[in-house]
Scaffold this motif. Structure first.
Motif, short mmCIF file in Angstrom:
data_model
loop_
_atom_site.label_atom_id
_atom_site.label_comp_id
_atom_site.label_asym_id
_atom_site.label_seq_id
_atom_site.Cartn_x
_atom_site.Cartn_y
_atom_site.Cartn_z
N ALA A 17 -47.63 5.80 -6.74
CA ALA A 17 -46.78 7.39 -6.37
C ALA A 17 -45.68 7.21 -5.50
O ALA A 17 -44.42 8.19 -5.58
N VAL A 18 -46.05 6.10 -4.55
CA VAL A 18 -44.87 6.66 -3.21
C VAL A 18 -43.82 5.60 -3.39
O VAL A 18 -43.43 6.01 -2.36
N THR A 19 -43.58 4.41 -4.08
CA THR A 19 -42.93 3.25 -4.14
C THR A 19 -41.92 4.39 -4.96
O THR A 19 -41.93 4.94 -5.47
N PRO A 20 -40.80 4.37 -3.75
CA PRO A 20 -40.06 5.06 -4.68
C PRO A 20 -38.96 4.39 -5.91
O PRO A 20 -39.22 3.60 -6.25
N LEU A 21 -38.79 4.95 -6.65
CA LEU A 21 -37.92 4.66 -7.89
C LEU A 21 -35.91 4.16 -7.35
O LEU A 21 -35.33 4.76 -6.66
N ARG A 22 -36.18 3.05 -7.88
CA ARG A 22 -34.53 2.06 -7.22
C ARG A 22 -33.84 2.11 -9.28
O ARG A 22 -34.59 1.62 -10.23
N CYS A 23 -32.75 2.51 -8.71
CA CYS A 23 -31.44 2.48 -10.05
C CYS A 23 -30.38 1.40 -9.49
O CYS A 23 -29.76 1.20 -8.12
N VAL A 24 -29.70 1.29 -10.63
CA VAL A 24 -28.37 0.50 -10.40
C VAL A 24 -27.34 1.33 -10.73
O VAL A 24 -27.28 2.51 -10.93
N THR A 25 -26.58 1.00 -9.87
CA THR A 25 -25.49 1.70 -9.78
C THR A 25 -23.92 1.05 -10.08
O THR A 25 -24.33 -0.64 -10.02
N CYS A 26 -23.36 1.83 -10.92
CA CYS A 26 -22.14 1.15 -10.91
C CYS A 26 -20.85 2.51 -11.36
O CYS A 26 -21.28 3.24 -12.22
N HIS A 27 -20.57 2.69 -10.99
CA HIS A 27 -19.13 3.45 -10.54
C HIS A 27 -18.17 3.13 -11.57
O HIS A 27 -16.71 4.13 -12.11
N LEU A 28 -17.48 1.84 -11.93
CA LEU A 28 -16.74 1.63 -13.38
C LEU A 28 -17.50 0.71 -13.98
O LEU A 28 -17.01 -0.47 -13.81
N HIS A 29 -17.93 0.24 -15.08
CA HIS A 29 -18.59 -0.65 -15.93
C HIS A 29 -17.71 -0.87 -17.03
O HIS A 29 -18.01 0.06 -17.87
N THR A 30 -17.05 -1.50 -17.27
CA THR A 30 -16.33 -2.20 -18.47
C THR A 30 -16.85 -2.68 -19.36
O THR A 30 -17.54 -3.83 -19.50
N GLN A 31 -16.90 -2.94 -20.56
CA GLN A 31 -17.71 -3.20 -21.62
C GLN A 31 -16.99 -5.21 -21.58
O GLN A 31 -17.69 -6.02 -21.79
N THR A 32 -16.06 -5.64 -20.98
CA THR A 32 -15.37 -6.82 -21.50
C THR A 32 -15.61 -7.46 -19.92
O THR A 32 -15.00 -8.38 -19.70
N ASP A 33 -15.94 -6.81 -18.94
CA ASP A 33 -15.62 -7.37 -17.39
C ASP A 33 -17.33 -6.58 -17.36
O ASP A 33 -18.17 -5.73 -17.53
N ARG A 34 -17.33 -7.31 -15.79
CA ARG A 34 -18.94 -6.70 -15.03
C ARG A 34 -18.22 -6.03 -14.18
O ARG A 34 -17.49 -5.17 -14.39
N CYS A 35 -19.66 -5.18 -13.52
CA CYS A 35 -19.06 -3.94 -12.31
C CYS A 35 -17.66 -3.75 -11.63
O CYS A 35 -17.24 -4.86 -10.92
N ARG A 36 -16.60 -3.09 -11.54
CA ARG A 36 -15.62 -3.63 -11.29
C ARG A 36 -15.46 -2.46 -10.09
O ARG A 36 -14.57 -2.53 -9.10
N ARG A 37 -16.55 -0.65 -9.53
CA ARG A 37 -16.82 -0.54 -8.48
C ARG A 37 -17.80 0.13 -8.26
O ARG A 37 -18.29 0.48 -9.43
N GLY A 38 -18.39 0.38 -7.10
CA GLY A 38 -19.41 0.61 -6.74
C GLY A 38 -20.94 0.05 -6.86
O GLY A 38 -21.92 1.21 -7.39
N PHE A 39 -20.61 -1.04 -7.28
CA PHE A 39 -22.00 -2.07 -7.64
C PHE A 39 -22.85 -2.02 -6.77
O PHE A 39 -22.38 -2.41 -5.19
N GLY A 40 -24.48 -1.94 -7.34
CA GLY A 40 -25.52 -1.47 -6.14
C GLY A 40 -26.83 -1.65 -6.53
O GLY A 40 -26.65 -0.99 -7.50
N MET A 41 -27.53 -0.28 -5.35
CA MET A 41 -28.36 0.39 -5.72
C MET A 41 -28.51 1.22 -4.89
O MET A 41 -28.28 1.97 -4.28
N CYS A 42 -29.64 2.50 -6.00
CA CYS A 42 -30.24 3.70 -5.50
C CYS A 42 -30.67 3.59 -5.12
O CYS A 42 -32.26 3.28 -6.46
N VAL A 43 -31.65 4.58 -4.53
CA VAL A 43 -32.84 4.87 -3.84
C VAL A 43 -33.14 7.04 -4.45
O VAL A 43 -32.72 7.37 -4.19
N ALA A 44 -34.14 6.74 -5.86
CA ALA A 44 -34.24 8.06 -6.14
C ALA A 44 -34.53 9.14 -5.03
O ALA A 44 -35.45 8.81 -5.00
N GLN A 45 -33.85 10.32 -4.94
CA GLN A 45 -34.54 11.32 -4.31
C GLN A 45 -35.29 12.33 -4.89
O GLN A 45 -35.50 11.66 -6.31
#
Length: 98
Positions: A17-45
């Motif tokens: 219950a107290v383990t935080p939810l972790r999500c992938v972050t990527c602010h610009l991901h194109t279909q033909t490429d990898r994440c171009r901006r903002g790749f990482g992880m966020c912890v949901a509040q």
């Protein structure tokens, strides 16, 4: 024996219950490429879920955007010949798989 099982089970539920939810972050991901901006992880509040926004044009995925999103809900809408699809989920890194 039953007391030990109950104690271990309660402890497991508390940790889950107290383990935080972790999500992938990527602010610009194109279909033909990898994440171009903002790749990482966020912890949901509080009140946040993992979200991915996919933008399609002529039924072809143009780009996607992944973050922790407050009050997230699944949603699809059409605007200027594009389709915007929001998907939300509640498991660690689940927005990378949607």
């Amino acid at each position: 024996m039953d007391k030990h099982f109950l104690l271990v089970f309660s402890l497991f539920c508390f940790i889950a219950a107290v383990t935080p939810l972790r999500c992938v972050t990527c602010h610009l991901h194109t279909q033909t490429d990898r994440c171009r901006r903002g790749f990482g992880m966020c912890v949901a509040q509080e009140h946040e879920r993992c979200m991915i926004l996919k933008i399609f044009q002529d039924n072809v995925l143009q780009l996607s955007y992944m973050v922790c999103q407050k009050f997230c809900r699944d949603l699809t809408y059409h605007l200027n010949s594009r389709i915007y699809v929001h998907k939300c989920c509640d498991e660690n890194y689940c927005n990378f798989q949607l």
